[in-house]
Write an enzyme that holds these catalytic residues in place. Structure first.
Site, PDB file in Angstrom:
ATOM      1  N   ASN A  44       0.547  -1.311  -0.027  1.00  0.00           N
ATOM      2  CA  ASN A  44      -0.157  -0.528  -0.042  1.00  0.00           C
ATOM      3  C   ASN A  44       0.703   1.229   0.110  1.00  0.00           C
ATOM      4  OD1 ASN A  44       0.139  -0.756   2.936  1.00  0.00           O
ATOM      5  ND2 ASN A  44      -1.029   0.460   3.100  1.00  0.00           N
ATOM      6  N   GLU A  57      -3.033  -4.383  -3.326  1.00  0.00           N
ATOM      7  CA  GLU A  57      -3.797  -5.772  -4.181  1.00  0.00           C
ATOM      8  C   GLU A  57      -3.351  -4.689  -5.756  1.00  0.00           C
ATOM      9  OE1 GLU A  57      -5.292  -4.769  -1.169  1.00  0.00           O
ATOM     10  OE2 GLU A  57      -6.532  -6.242  -0.825  1.00  0.00           O
TER      11      GLU A  57
HETATM   12  N1  THU Z   1      -5.349  -1.153   3.030  1.00  0.00           N
HETATM   13  C1  THU Z   1      -4.898  -2.516   1.545  1.00  0.00           C
HETATM   14  O1  THU Z   1      -3.486  -2.213   1.617  1.00  0.00           O
HETATM   15  N2  THU Z   1      -5.634  -3.423   1.402  1.00  0.00           N
HETATM   16  C2  THU Z   1      -6.415  -3.630   1.946  1.00  0.00           C
HETATM   17  O2  THU Z   1      -6.982  -4.975   1.795  1.00  0.00           O
HETATM   18  C3  THU Z   1      -7.067  -3.155   3.226  1.00  0.00           C
HETATM   19  C4  THU Z   1      -7.086  -1.855   3.031  1.00  0.00           C
HETATM   20  C5  THU Z   1      -4.266  -0.167   2.803  1.00  0.00           C
HETATM   21  C6  THU Z   1      -5.324   0.519   2.152  1.00  0.00           C
HETATM   22  C7  THU Z   1      -4.419   1.865   3.473  1.00  0.00           C
HETATM   23  O3  THU Z   1      -3.620   2.604   3.104  1.00  0.00           O
HETATM   24  C8  THU Z   1      -4.254   0.996   4.697  1.00  0.00           C
HETATM   25  O4  THU Z   1      -3.985  -0.464   4.289  1.00  0.00           O
HETATM   26  C9  THU Z   1      -5.584   1.240   6.097  1.00  0.00           C
HETATM   27  O5  THU Z   1      -6.893   1.594   5.351  1.00  0.00           O
END
Ligand code: THU
Length: 132
Positions: A44, A57
């Protein structure tokens, strides 16, 4: 779980370390398997303008597509969460767009949940719903 599933989970865990998440401190890693056999990771990447954040993802999927993969066979996602981390709604839509059939969710404790695409996003909106 197959050896490939294990490799995908290991790669998702490895790239999770690269997460840029100064706002949530919630590091997520993902990995996808391309039809070529290559594995692509993604983490992320957050932004001070929160909605611009890219989930792990989508980073992994866009990494594979940008490397020339036309078909993605599986996706794994890992975070330090109570339950295996579920992809958000936006990522589910992207996973559906790319028709990724096999989705593995996991946490650092080693809990793993497997889902098919239709379980992850039933009745998905797709290109076929666009009337021309
Ligand atoms: N996030 C992801 O990268 N994937 C997920 O499946 C759930 C949420 C990230 C987005 C953000 O940077 C952090 O987790 C909190 O929501």
């Amino acid at each position: 779980m197959t050896e490939t599933d294990k490799k995908l989970l290991a790669e998702a865990k490895r790239v999770r370390e690269f997460a840029y998440c100064p706002y949530s401190n919630f590091a997520v890693g993902a990995a996808v398997l391309g039809a070529s056999g290559e594995i692509y990771g993604g983490c992320n990447v957050e932004n001070a303008s929160y909605s611009v954040t890219n989930c792990a993802e989508r980073t992994a999927i866009y990494n594979a597509i940008s490397s020339g993969e036309e078909d993605i066979l599986a996706l794994a996602v890992v975070a330090e969460s109570a339950q295996p981390v579920p992809p958000c709604g936006a990522c589910r839509q992207v996973i559906a767009e790319m028709r990724i059939p096999h989705i593995l969710m996991a946490n650092l404790a080693g809990d793993v949940k497997e889902m098919t695409l239709s379980e992850l996003l039933p009745d998905a909106f797709s290109g076929e719903d666009i009337l021309s």
